[in-house]
Design a protein around this motif. Structure first.
Motif, PDB file in Angstrom:
ATOM      1  N   GLY A 102       0.714  -1.371  -0.076  1.00  0.00           N
ATOM      2  CA  GLY A 102       0.158   0.102   0.286  1.00  0.00           C
ATOM      3  C   GLY A 102       0.829   1.346   0.244  1.00  0.00           C
ATOM      4  N   SER A 103       1.722   1.083   0.785  1.00  0.00           N
ATOM      5  CA  SER A 103       2.615   2.440   1.158  1.00  0.00           C
ATOM      6  C   SER A 103       3.197   3.392  -0.570  1.00  0.00           C
ATOM      7  N   PRO A 104       3.692   2.108  -1.560  1.00  0.00           N
ATOM      8  CA  PRO A 104       3.881   3.005  -2.741  1.00  0.00           C
ATOM      9  C   PRO A 104       3.055   3.535  -3.713  1.00  0.00           C
ATOM     10  N   VAL A 105       1.747   2.788  -3.133  1.00  0.00           N
ATOM     11  CA  VAL A 105       0.511   3.432  -4.005  1.00  0.00           C
ATOM     12  C   VAL A 105       0.072   4.659  -3.041  1.00  0.00           C
ATOM     13  N   TYR A 106      -0.179   4.780  -1.975  1.00  0.00           N
ATOM     14  CA  TYR A 106       0.539   6.168  -1.109  1.00  0.00           C
ATOM     15  C   TYR A 106       0.862   7.039  -1.798  1.00  0.00           C
ATOM     16  N   LEU A 107       2.477   7.106  -1.445  1.00  0.00           N
ATOM     17  CA  LEU A 107       3.168   8.052  -2.215  1.00  0.00           C
ATOM     18  C   LEU A 107       2.620   8.467  -3.831  1.00  0.00           C
TER      19      LEU A 107
END
Length: 220
Positions: free
Chosen positions: A122-127
């Motif tokens: 999830g973090s790469p998509v949030y970024l």
């Protein structure tokens, strides 16, 4: 009254409908996988629906029909990431742990393991959303506000669950607990420690477990 009475056409229609549903689901999975790869490789602004459709082997029209364009695709990719790496959705597993685990430190360790699983997804998509919002894209700015609010509401839900079982140190409010959880699950923290400092996801998850325990559990 042969085949129609015997029901063969109805069985055939059900079979055909099932095959169409399976084909549509496989197509959806391909579109999401190719979208994720292209968005993360080239950024939101430079990735086109045409490129996604070509990579997934579908028409542009089918992508628009299924997702409504790039904002809908990014939202779907993010939501898919929040499900976890497989099996029951991560939120269901988290709720089960909050309802059944009796050792508070074991529960914090489980939270750390969920972070280990979810953050790389999830973090790469949030970024991606954050950076597109910072560039001035209105759709991504709106999506950023939505996912931040949804994540905070989820942390508030977790806080109330755990507080209700009496597992945390006295005097904490649900909002204080939610804030600690919100910080600990932030993509920015993952970005700092994993993407910039080179930590493994497992090491990062253990840090989160210790951080939660130190801030939320009684001493000793």
């Amino acid at each position: 009254m042969g085949p129609a009475v015997n029901g063969a056409p109805a069985r055939s229609r059900r079979y055909d409908a099932r095959r169409r549903q399976e084909a549509a689901e496989e197509s959806r999975k391909r579109v999401l996988a190719e979208s994720r790869a292209l968005f993360l490789a080239h950024g939101y602004g430079r990735t086109t629906i045409a490129a996604i459709a070509h990579a997934a082997g579908v028409s542009k029209e089918s992508v628009y029909k299924g997702f409504g364009g790039k904002p809908g695709l990014v939202r779907a990719i993010y939501e898919q990431s929040m499900l976890g790496a497989g099996g029951p959705p991560a939120q269901e597993r988290s709720d089960r742990a909050q309802a059944t685990v009796t050792d508070p430190r074991e529960l914090m360790e489980q939270f750390g393991r969920f972070v280990t699983e979810i953050s790389p997804l999830g973090s790469p998509v949030y970024l991606l959303i954050r950076d597109a919002a910072a560039s001035g894209d209105r759709d991504m700015a709106a999506l950023l506000r939505e996912v931040d609010d949804e994540r905070y509401q989820r942390m508030l839900h977790n806080a109330r669950q755990v507080l209700g079982r009496g597992l945390l140190k006295p005097g904490l409010t649900a909002e204080e607990v939610a804030d600690v959880m919100f910080l600990s699950t932030s993509a920015e923290l993952y970005e700092t420690m994993v993407l910039k400092r080179g930590w493994s996801a497992e090491r990062f998850g253990r840090l989160i477990a210790r951080t939660l325990a130190a801030n939320l559990l009684p001493e000793g």
